[in-house]
Write a protein that holds these residues in place. Structure first.
Motif, PDB file in Angstrom:
ATOM      1  N   HIS A  55       0.753  -1.209  -0.025  1.00  0.00           N
ATOM      2  CA  HIS A  55       0.071   0.037   0.171  1.00  0.00           C
ATOM      3  C   HIS A  55       0.933   1.323  -0.131  1.00  0.00           C
ATOM      4  O   HIS A  55       2.037   1.227   0.351  1.00  0.00           O
ATOM      5  CB  HIS A  55      -0.806  -0.054   1.314  1.00  0.00           C
ATOM      6  N   MET A  56       0.338   2.304  -0.599  1.00  0.00           N
ATOM      7  CA  MET A  56       1.187   3.579  -0.621  1.00  0.00           C
ATOM      8  C   MET A  56       2.569   3.548  -0.955  1.00  0.00           C
ATOM      9  O   MET A  56       3.475   3.760  -0.350  1.00  0.00           O
ATOM     10  CB  MET A  56       0.971   4.018   0.967  1.00  0.00           C
ATOM     11  N   GLY A  57       2.653   2.951  -2.009  1.00  0.00           N
ATOM     12  CA  GLY A  57       3.892   2.837  -2.802  1.00  0.00           C
ATOM     13  C   GLY A  57       4.766   1.818  -2.178  1.00  0.00           C
ATOM     14  O   GLY A  57       4.157   0.859  -2.212  1.00  0.00           O
ATOM     15  N   ALA A  58       5.741   2.079  -1.542  1.00  0.00           N
ATOM     16  CA  ALA A  58       6.854   1.296  -0.999  1.00  0.00           C
ATOM     17  C   ALA A  58       6.303   0.546   0.410  1.00  0.00           C
ATOM     18  O   ALA A  58       6.973  -0.322   0.768  1.00  0.00           O
ATOM     19  CB  ALA A  58       8.216   1.670  -0.890  1.00  0.00           C
ATOM     20  N   LEU A  59       5.369   1.263   1.105  1.00  0.00           N
ATOM     21  CA  LEU A  59       4.939   0.571   2.356  1.00  0.00           C
ATOM     22  C   LEU A  59       4.534  -0.847   2.155  1.00  0.00           C
ATOM     23  O   LEU A  59       3.414  -0.928   1.422  1.00  0.00           O
ATOM     24  CB  LEU A  59       3.817   1.544   3.175  1.00  0.00           C
ATOM     25  N   ARG A  60       4.981  -1.524   2.876  1.00  0.00           N
ATOM     26  CA  ARG A  60       4.722  -2.878   3.150  1.00  0.00           C
ATOM     27  C   ARG A  60       4.172  -3.389   4.393  1.00  0.00           C
ATOM     28  O   ARG A  60       5.001  -2.757   5.415  1.00  0.00           O
ATOM     29  CB  ARG A  60       5.817  -3.894   2.744  1.00  0.00           C
ATOM     30  N   MET A  61       3.076  -4.041   4.504  1.00  0.00           N
ATOM     31  CA  MET A  61       2.836  -3.997   6.104  1.00  0.00           C
ATOM     32  C   MET A  61       2.234  -5.389   5.905  1.00  0.00           C
ATOM     33  O   MET A  61       1.781  -6.422   5.190  1.00  0.00           O
ATOM     34  CB  MET A  61       1.438  -3.270   6.210  1.00  0.00           C
ATOM     35  N   ASN A  62       1.948  -5.903   7.480  1.00  0.00           N
ATOM     36  CA  ASN A  62       1.493  -7.547   7.488  1.00  0.00           C
ATOM     37  C   ASN A  62       0.005  -7.151   7.833  1.00  0.00           C
ATOM     38  O   ASN A  62      -0.484  -6.333   8.298  1.00  0.00           O
ATOM     39  CB  ASN A  62       2.066  -7.924   8.815  1.00  0.00           C
ATOM     40  N   VAL A  63      -0.851  -8.074   7.257  1.00  0.00           N
ATOM     41  CA  VAL A  63      -2.305  -8.133   7.289  1.00  0.00           C
ATOM     42  C   VAL A  63      -2.835  -9.378   7.856  1.00  0.00           C
ATOM     43  O   VAL A  63      -2.376 -10.476   7.172  1.00  0.00           O
ATOM     44  CB  VAL A  63      -2.877  -7.672   6.036  1.00  0.00           C
ATOM     45  N   TRP A  64      -3.433  -9.305   8.983  1.00  0.00           N
ATOM     46  CA  TRP A  64      -4.051 -10.733   9.635  1.00  0.00           C
ATOM     47  C   TRP A  64      -5.565 -10.409   9.340  1.00  0.00           C
ATOM     48  O   TRP A  64      -6.146  -9.324   9.663  1.00  0.00           O
ATOM     49  CB  TRP A  64      -3.759 -10.814  10.678  1.00  0.00           C
ATOM     50  N   LYS A  65      -6.393 -11.600   8.905  1.00  0.00           N
ATOM     51  CA  LYS A  65      -7.657 -11.645   8.652  1.00  0.00           C
ATOM     52  C   LYS A  65      -8.264 -12.882   9.298  1.00  0.00           C
ATOM     53  O   LYS A  65      -7.695 -14.043   9.015  1.00  0.00           O
ATOM     54  CB  LYS A  65      -8.321 -11.592   7.135  1.00  0.00           C
ATOM     55  N   TRP A  66      -9.395 -12.892   9.807  1.00  0.00           N
ATOM     56  CA  TRP A  66      -9.913 -14.029  10.522  1.00  0.00           C
ATOM     57  C   TRP A  66     -11.254 -13.857  10.806  1.00  0.00           C
ATOM     58  O   TRP A  66     -11.790 -12.691  11.138  1.00  0.00           O
ATOM     59  CB  TRP A  66      -9.098 -14.644  11.640  1.00  0.00           C
ATOM     60  N   ASP A  67     -12.168 -14.555  10.904  1.00  0.00           N
ATOM     61  CA  ASP A  67     -13.619 -15.013  11.130  1.00  0.00           C
ATOM     62  C   ASP A  67     -13.618 -14.743  12.489  1.00  0.00           C
ATOM     63  O   ASP A  67     -13.321 -16.095  13.314  1.00  0.00           O
ATOM     64  CB  ASP A  67     -14.328 -15.784  10.502  1.00  0.00           C
TER      65      ASP A  67
END
Length: 102
Positions: free
Chosen positions: A18-30
């Motif tokens: 996201h946002m060009g070079a910004l790399r992030m961890n994303v966790w998703k769960w129910d």
């Protein structure tokens, strides 16, 4: 050493760009009762801090994790919090958890 806390049943983080070079961890769960969770680790580097505010409008809570090991790191965390978080969440009334990671 480093550790990771994540709820039971959560898979490894997805890498998103996201946002060009910004790399992030994303966790998703129910969760129970049809509740869906999504956790973004936006990273604390100085070059990332300026884009944090782009995400506040969709946040339901913020967990601010900081290093309390020295007076200098506590002061740095305070400066970052007051510059990049507090001005945005005060009017939005977003719940906040301050977490000292020792």
């Amino acid at each position: 050493g480093e550790g990771e806390v994540r709820p039971t049943g959560v898979e490894e983080p997805l890498k998103e760009n996201h946002m060009g070079a910004l790399r992030m961890n994303v966790w998703k769960w129910d969760g129970t009762g049809g509740v869906r969770y999504k956790v973004l680790d936006l990273g604390g580097r100085k070059e990332h801090q300026s884009v944090w505010s782009n995400y506040y409008s969709n946040m339901h809570a913020i967990i601010f994790v900081f290093d309390p090991s020295t007076d200098a790191t506590i002061q740095e965390a305070s400066d970052v919090f007051h510059a990049h978080i507090l001005p945005h969440i005060t009017s939005a009334r977003i719940p906040l958890l301050l977490l000292a990671n020792t």
